[in-house]
Design a protein around this motif. Sequence first.
Motif, PDB file in Angstrom:
ATOM      1  N   ILE A 178       0.805  -1.214   0.000  1.00 21.58           N
ATOM      2  CA  ILE A 178       0.000   0.000   0.000  1.00 21.58           C
ATOM      3  C   ILE A 178       0.838   1.264   0.000  1.00 21.58           C
ATOM      4  N   ASN A 204       0.009  -9.086   8.960  1.00 17.74           N
ATOM      5  CA  ASN A 204      -0.478  -7.775   8.677  1.00 17.74           C
ATOM      6  C   ASN A 204      -1.311  -7.210   9.797  1.00 17.74           C
ATOM      7  N   LEU A 205      -2.275  -8.051  10.172  1.00 16.47           N
ATOM      8  CA  LEU A 205      -3.377  -7.553  10.952  1.00 16.47           C
ATOM      9  C   LEU A 205      -3.176  -7.589  12.433  1.00 16.47           C
ATOM     10  N   ILE A 245     -13.628  -1.147   1.359  1.00 13.32           N
ATOM     11  CA  ILE A 245     -12.898  -0.306   0.420  1.00 13.32           C
ATOM     12  C   ILE A 245     -13.814   0.471  -0.511  1.00 13.32           C
ATOM     13  N   VAL A 250     -11.207  -7.456   7.611  1.00 15.57           N
ATOM     14  CA  VAL A 250      -9.968  -7.854   6.932  1.00 15.57           C
ATOM     15  C   VAL A 250      -9.498  -6.722   6.008  1.00 15.57           C
ATOM     16  N   GLN A 251     -10.416  -6.169   5.262  1.00 19.02           N
ATOM     17  CA  GLN A 251     -10.036  -5.076   4.373  1.00 19.02           C
ATOM     18  C   GLN A 251      -9.547  -3.871   5.169  1.00 19.02           C
ATOM     19  N   LEU A 271      -8.182  -3.799   8.147  1.00 15.47           N
ATOM     20  CA  LEU A 271      -6.885  -4.052   8.754  1.00 15.47           C
ATOM     21  C   LEU A 271      -5.781  -4.098   7.717  1.00 15.47           C
ATOM     22  N   ALA A 272      -6.103  -4.673   6.552  1.00 18.99           N
ATOM     23  CA  ALA A 272      -5.079  -4.783   5.511  1.00 18.99           C
ATOM     24  C   ALA A 272      -4.658  -3.414   4.989  1.00 18.99           C
ATOM     25  N   THR A 273      -5.569  -2.456   5.027  1.00 19.63           N
ATOM     26  CA  THR A 273      -5.253  -1.133   4.497  1.00 19.63           C
ATOM     27  C   THR A 273      -4.931  -0.131   5.610  1.00 19.63           C
ATOM     28  N   ALA A 297     -11.262 -16.164   7.418  1.00 17.96           N
ATOM     29  CA  ALA A 297     -11.581 -14.747   7.215  1.00 17.96           C
ATOM     30  C   ALA A 297     -10.839 -14.219   5.992  1.00 17.96           C
ATOM     31  N   LEU A 298      -9.586 -14.585   5.887  1.00 18.56           N
ATOM     32  CA  LEU A 298      -8.791 -14.125   4.755  1.00 18.56           C
ATOM     33  C   LEU A 298      -9.386 -14.601   3.433  1.00 18.56           C
ATOM     34  N   ASN A 311     -12.134 -12.975   1.353  1.00 15.60           N
ATOM     35  CA  ASN A 311     -11.713 -11.864   0.550  1.00 15.60           C
ATOM     36  C   ASN A 311     -10.878 -12.280  -0.618  1.00 15.60           C
ATOM     37  N   LEU A 312      -9.874 -13.072  -0.288  1.00 17.74           N
ATOM     38  CA  LEU A 312      -8.769 -13.246  -1.193  1.00 17.74           C
ATOM     39  C   LEU A 312      -8.921 -14.390  -2.149  1.00 17.74           C
TER      40      LEU A 312
END
Lengths: 198, 198
Positions: free
Chosen positions: A27, A167-168, B27, B108-109, B111-113, B163-164, B167-168
């Motif tokens: 990011i 990451n989290l 997002i 998840v989104q 935290l990832a960002t 959880a991941l 999304n992924l």
Amino acid sequence: MARQKSEQVRKAIMEAAHRLFMEKGYIATTISSIARAAGTSQSNVYVYFASKFEIAFAVFDPWLRAKVAELEEQVMAQDTPEACLRSLIDGLLHGIAADRSGQTLTLVQALATAKPGDEYNPDLLIWTMSRIHNMIGGALPGSDPAEREALTHSLMLAFDGIALRQNLRRGEIEDSLSVDALYMMVRALVDRRSHASS
Amino acid sequence: MARQKSEQVRKAIMEAAHRLFMEKGYIATTISSIARAAGTSQSNVYVYFASKFEIAFAVFDPWLRAKVAELEEQVMAQDTPEACLRSLIDGLLHGIAADRSGQTLTLVQALATAKPGDEYNPDLLIWTMSRIHNMIGGALPGSDPAEREALTHSLMLAFDGIALRQNLRRGEIEDSLSVDALYMMVRALVDRRSHASS
DNA sequence: TTTTTAACCGAATGACATTCGCTATTGACA
DNA sequence: TGTCAATAGCGAATGTCATTCGGTTAAAAA
């Protein structure tokens, strides 16, 4: 008929991206900084890659394949089934999913922020799973195929879990505890099988 | 000495955010759309929350606590240790981690960002782990505390993994296979204990 | 050479999260 | 009950990005 893309430029972009992703994560790395580091212009990056997401994937793919190949050698070098399993689990989770260089973290960030159009080729995932399946087969010759399948899925699940935590939940949960717990359960499953057959 | 924040506005923002996150994910949801849906201005949202990240966390926290409480009731209603474990694993992984409403995906989104300044209170994580630990204790009375600890960690790891994937790896791996595999291993661990003690 | 295609570049564009300067409200206190 | 100081609330910036556009030019094919 016309000018061709330069392999050199493509390589420069990928190397710059690799380094920057490692240093700052996906990011915080901008296309502008990748271009600057690669010695080209921002817009020219888009001649070689359709999106930032595609760059991340192009960098991650060979990295993961190399890591898995390395792991395979390590696992094969063990003598006992127990040592093989331990080495597989440790290498996969501590060595790759929780890798210090931040490649996995980068992929998690890339995937988490992926836009609808950003899709990736599932080949890498399929290949990785088949390699793990194979390593389990090597460690436990003669085991039930369904059991090998189950172990493969559990390891992939744990892989994703550890990757996410990079990451989290930075440092909030000690990964070693989870890895040890998983190993303990795998051993219980394997031991049960050998008891039943003896 | 001065004007006070309105509980009504805070609630409107949280409800709008909750709905939009569910519909479009973290997002794709903009502060602007949250403000519009809440009937206030973009800038006023920042009077109530320091960042978009904070909104996501404020929405997720009570949602998760309610889900876990619901799970606890469900688990307690089972009669056998096996049923308790099955219900715990299914509920935690299918019901919460893979939840259809998209709350976990949103977190998840988020935290990832997350940016360096975006930090979240670890209380929720600690609370959740202690609840799981407790449920395991209820399902397996008299079990070794170290074993309960290991099971708790394994379940949290699996939680993160599922959880991941929301999304992924949308649909690339069938979650049920992983969940079944995990259950099988937990059973093996538990059975081994009861065999050894008998 | 000439032609033609696409690499290459600098300058937009468009989305966002977040901040700023200002106005209006309201709670505490005289 | 009137005054005032803090701050909720607002519309208009700001700044940061990924991505696109229009023009220029190198080089492959003819």
